[in-house]
Design a protein around this motif. Structure first.
Motif, PDB file in Angstrom:
ATOM      1  N   UNK A 173       0.825  -1.213   0.000  1.00  0.00           N
ATOM      2  CA  UNK A 173       0.000   0.000   0.000  1.00  0.00           C
ATOM      3  C   UNK A 173       0.854   1.256   0.000  1.00  0.00           C
ATOM      4  N   UNK A 174       1.966   1.236   0.764  1.00  0.00           N
ATOM      5  CA  UNK A 174       2.859   2.390   0.814  1.00  0.00           C
ATOM      6  C   UNK A 174       3.580   2.581  -0.494  1.00  0.00           C
ATOM      7  N   UNK A 175       3.973   1.542  -1.164  1.00  0.00           N
ATOM      8  CA  UNK A 175       4.687   1.652  -2.437  1.00  0.00           C
ATOM      9  C   UNK A 175       3.760   2.108  -3.577  1.00  0.00           C
ATOM     10  N   UNK A 176       2.519   1.736  -3.499  1.00  0.00           N
ATOM     11  CA  UNK A 176       1.579   2.103  -4.546  1.00  0.00           C
ATOM     12  C   UNK A 176       0.974   3.481  -4.310  1.00  0.00           C
TER      13      UNK A 176
END
Length: 179
Positions: A173-176
């Motif tokens: 979620x953080x990378x996207x």
């Protein structure tokens, strides 16, 4: 109709497999029983020989004092020797039991040539005890390994689901860019 035929064939195959498996287990169980009885029988034979008894008398005394397949075979050997059987012919009947070859050979030599068999019978009994201890240790190690299989089948998926999956989902979620 096909399902019934397949079911019958699978059932017959499973039955044959179970029958073979039970037969093999019975053979292994009988061999394990004989091996467990051999070391005490060897010790008792050595004690009888040390006390001055001959191979026939020793086999007779040990056969009377123990129970099981080894004792039965020793009683049979003693009876045949008492009736005049040749030691070279009679003692190999004991050797037919799994693991008893060395003990039978030792007693046969003592019966034929009169060679003292106390030391060799004691050594063979000690070797049989050591082999039995090694087998028990190997079985205990194998049991320890087999116990871990169900644990890993239960705990590994739970660890992955509850421990690793939330972290991976959070990182993804953080990378996207979704917070």
């Amino acid at each position: 109709m096909t399902g019934v035929l397949v079911g019958l064939a699978v059932g017959y195959g499973a039955h044959r497999h179970l029958v073979r498996q039970r037969g093999a287990e019975a053979v292994r169980s009988a061999a394990a029983e004989v091996r467990a009885e051999l070391a005490p029988a060897g010790d008792l034979l050595a004690a009888c020989l040390a006390a001055g008894a001959g191979p026939r008398e020793s086999a007779e005394a040990v056969g009377r004092s123990l129970d099981g397949p080894v004792a039965e075979r020793l009683r049979q050997v003693a009876a045949e020797l008492r009736l005049g059987g040749e030691p070279a012919v009679v003692w190999p009947r004991l050797a037919a039991l799994p693991g008893a070859e060395g003990l039978a050979r030792c007693m046969e030599r003592a019966g034929i040539s009169g060679v003292p068999a106390v030391e060799s019978a004691s050594r063979i009994a000690a070797e049989l005890r050591a082999e039995q201890a090694r087998t028990a240790t190997a079985q205990a190690r194998r049991a320890g390994v087999l116990v871990t299989l169900p644990l890993s089948a239960c705990f590994l998926p739970a660890f992955l689901t509850l421990g690793v999956a939330p972290v991976l989902i959070g990182l993804a979620g953080g990378l996207l860019g979704r917070n």
